[in-house]
Design a protein around this motif. Structure first.
Motif, short mmCIF file in Angstrom:
data_model
loop_
_atom_site.label_atom_id
_atom_site.label_comp_id
_atom_site.label_asym_id
_atom_site.label_seq_id
_atom_site.Cartn_x
_atom_site.Cartn_y
_atom_site.Cartn_z
N UNK A 310 50.59 -6.64 33.00
CA UNK A 310 51.70 -5.93 33.61
C UNK A 310 51.42 -4.45 33.78
N UNK A 311 50.79 -3.84 32.77
CA UNK A 311 50.44 -2.41 32.84
C UNK A 311 49.44 -2.17 33.97
N UNK A 312 48.47 -3.06 34.11
CA UNK A 312 47.48 -2.91 35.19
C UNK A 312 48.17 -2.97 36.56
N UNK A 313 49.15 -3.87 36.69
CA UNK A 313 49.87 -3.99 37.96
C UNK A 313 50.68 -2.72 38.25
N UNK A 314 51.36 -2.19 37.21
CA UNK A 314 52.14 -0.96 37.38
C UNK A 314 51.23 0.20 37.78
N UNK A 315 50.09 0.33 37.10
CA UNK A 315 49.18 1.44 37.40
C UNK A 315 48.55 1.32 38.78
N UNK A 316 48.30 0.09 39.21
CA UNK A 316 47.76 -0.09 40.56
C UNK A 316 48.76 0.42 41.60
N UNK A 317 50.05 0.16 41.34
CA UNK A 317 51.08 0.62 42.28
C UNK A 317 51.22 2.14 42.24
N UNK A 318 51.29 2.72 41.03
CA UNK A 318 51.50 4.17 40.93
C UNK A 318 50.25 4.95 41.36
N UNK A 319 49.06 4.38 41.19
CA UNK A 319 47.86 5.04 41.70
C UNK A 319 47.90 5.12 43.22
N UNK A 320 48.33 4.05 43.84
CA UNK A 320 48.43 4.04 45.29
C UNK A 320 49.53 4.97 45.77
N UNK A 321 50.60 5.08 44.95
CA UNK A 321 51.75 5.89 45.36
C UNK A 321 51.53 7.38 45.11
N UNK A 322 51.08 7.73 43.89
CA UNK A 322 50.99 9.15 43.53
C UNK A 322 49.68 9.54 42.86
N UNK A 323 48.75 8.61 42.72
CA UNK A 323 47.47 8.94 42.11
C UNK A 323 47.53 9.14 40.61
N UNK A 324 48.48 8.51 39.93
CA UNK A 324 48.61 8.64 38.48
C UNK A 324 48.72 7.26 37.84
N UNK A 325 48.35 7.17 36.56
CA UNK A 325 48.59 5.97 35.76
C UNK A 325 49.90 6.17 35.02
N UNK A 326 50.95 5.51 35.48
CA UNK A 326 52.29 5.73 34.91
C UNK A 326 52.52 4.93 33.64
N UNK A 327 51.64 4.00 33.29
CA UNK A 327 51.81 3.18 32.09
C UNK A 327 50.53 3.21 31.26
N UNK A 328 50.67 3.18 29.96
CA UNK A 328 49.51 3.21 29.07
C UNK A 328 49.82 2.45 27.78
N UNK A 329 48.87 1.63 27.34
CA UNK A 329 49.00 0.92 26.06
C UNK A 329 48.29 1.75 25.00
N UNK A 330 49.05 2.44 24.18
CA UNK A 330 48.49 3.30 23.15
C UNK A 330 48.41 2.55 21.82
#
Length: 368
Positions: A310-330
Motif C-alpha cells: 500500500x505504501x508503494x502504491x501511495x508513493x507511486x501516486x505522490x511521486x507522479x503528482x508532486x515528486x515526493x514520497x508521502x508515506x514511509x514505513x519507519x
C-alpha cells in the motif's frame, strides 16, 4: 479455514493502520529533509502558523520598508516580499502554488538550491511583465514548456520563460512570477502574503523574530517554529488516523477471540484429557494464549507486508503528482504495528484461555 480467514482479517486491519500512519511519517520526513535547509530564516506575516496561516495577501507592503530600515540593526541580509496564491483544480495534478517575489532578487532569494534547467531565470526587467519560471513537476503536470502560455485567471496570462531543474518535491510544484504581476492578477496591489528574511547569522533567528514581533506588531516565526507547527499538526493527524484504524483493529480482535473461543469449545475433551493426565490449569491457559498470540503475530506480519504494498502504491501516486514520497514505513511504526498485533492477540485470548483452564474434568470427559 476459520483460522485462515481470521488471520486475513487481522492482516487487513494492521495493513490499513500501517498505510494510514505511514502518511504522517512520510510527510514528516519530507518537511524535515526539504525545508530544514531551504526557505527563509525568519518569516513575517499577519497570521502565524499557530493561528492558521493562509497565503492570502493581507500584510501591508509598508511592512517591507519598515523591515529594511531595521536590517542594519538586526543583521538582515535579504528582505524579500512574497505574494502567494493557490491555483486549485478538481484534478489535484492540475493544482499549483503561485509564488510571486521581486524579479530582481529571483527565486534564489528564498530557495537558494533552485537551478534553471532550461530557459532563463527572472531578471529585474521582468518586473510587472507576464512571465513565469516554473518547477519541474508543475511543468510536467500542467504540460507546460518554454514559451507556453499559462492562464492565471480570465484577465491575466503569463508566458513560461524558464523551467527549474528537479530539486525539491515541494518547490518543484511552485510557479514563480514577478511580484507585481501576481499582485495585479490577484487584485492585491499594496499587499503581500509574507516577508522572507535572511540573516547574517541564522543562529540569531529566534531573537530577531521576537524583536520584529514586538516592534512591528506582526507575527515573525523561524524555520524551527514552522517545523514545530508541522510536527504538532502531524501528531493530531496521526491520532485521527489511528482512531480510524482502531475500529478495524477492534473488529480483528473480536474475530481472534471468536476463533480461539470456538477452538476451545471444539477441543473441550482434549483439554480435559490433558488435565486428567496431570496438566495444570496454568499450562492449558498458556497453551491457549500462545495460540492466540501466534495467530495475531501472523496477522501482524502479513499486515506489514500488505502495508508495504500500500505504501508503494501511495508513493507511486505522490511521486507522479508532486515528486515526493508521502508515506514511509519507519522502525517505530513497524514496532507499533507488531506491538498492537500482539496486544490484540493477548487481550483476545484472555477469556478463551480462562475458560479452557477452568474446565471441570469429569463433565468435559463425559461430553459426547
Amino acid at each position: 479455514m476459520r483460522t485462515l480467514l481470521t488471520a486475513l482479517g487481522i492482516t487487513v486491519a494492521v495493513a490499513s493502520m500501517v498505510v494510514f500512519l505511514s502518511l504522517g511519517e512520510g510527510i514528516r520526513k519530507v518537511f524535515t529533509a526539504e525545508l530544514g535547509g531551504i526557505g527563509p530564516d525568519v518569516q513575517v506575516s499577519l497570521s502565524g502558523f499557530s493561528q492558521g496561516f493562509a497565503p492570502q495577501p493581507n500584510l501591508p507592503e509598508t511592512a517591507v520598508g519598515d523591515l529594511r530600515k531595521l536590517a542594519p540593526e538586526l543583521g538582515l541580509t535579504a528582505v524579500t516580499p512574497v505574494v502567494m496564491a493557490v491555483r486549485g483544480s478538481l484534478d489535484v495534478s492540475q493544482s499549483a502554488v503561485l509564488y510571486g517575489l521581486p524579479a530582481a532578487q529571483g527565486v534564489g532569494a528564498v530557495f537558494p538550491r533552485a537551478r534553471v534547467a532550461s530557459g532563463r531565470a527572472l531578471t529585474a526587467a521582468d518586473e510587472g511583465r507576464g512571465v513565469a519560471v516554473i518547477g519541474a513537476k508543475a511543468a510536467a503536470n500542467l504540460h507546460l514548456g518554454l514559451g507556453s502560455a499559462l492562464n492565471l485567471n480570465r484577465r491575466s496570462r503569463v508566458q513560461v520563460v524558464g523551467v527549474l531543474a528537479p530539486e525539491s518535491g515541494l518547490v518543484d510544484s511552485f510557479i514563480f512570477l514577478p511580484i507585481r504581476t501576481l499582485q495585479r492578477a490577484e487584485g492585491a496591489e499594496g499587499r503581500v502574503s509574507l516577508v522572507a528574511l535572511k540573516l547574517e547569522d541564522p543562529r540569531n533567528a529566534r531573537t530577531v523574530a521576537r524583536t520584529i514581533s514586538e516592534r512591528l506588531n506582526v507575527e515573525a516565526q523561524t524555520q524551527s517554529d514552522f517545523l514545530s507547527f508541522v510536527e504538532r499538526a502531524l501528531r493530531i493527524s496521526d491520532a485521527v488516523r489511528f482512531g480510524i484504524s482502531l475500529i478495524a483493529l477492534i473488529v480483528g480482535g473480536l474475530a481472534v477471540a471468536n476463533t480461539v473461543m470456538m477452538g476451545v469449545f471444539e477441543r473441550t475433551r482434549e483439554f480435559a484429557t490433558l488435565r486428567a493426565i496431570g496438566a495444570r490449569p496454568s499450562f492449558v491457559r498458556t497453551l491457549v494464549l500462545t495460540e492466540s498470540l501466534l495467530l495475531a503475530l501472523v496477522g501482524g506480519v502479513g499486515g506489514l507486508v500488505l502495508g508495504l504494498g500500500g505504501i508503494a502504491a501511495v508513493n507511486a501516486y505522490t511521486q507522479n503528482l508532486a515528486g515526493i514520497d508521502a508515506a514511509a514505513l519507519t522502525p517505530r511504526l513497524t514496532l507499533l504495528a507488531l506491538g498492537i498485533s500482539l496486544l490484540l492477540g493477548l487481550i483476545s485470548g484472555l477469556l478463551p484461555a480462562r475458560s479452557a483452564s477452568r474446565l471441570q474434568i469429569t463433565d468435559a470427559l463425559g461430553r459426547v
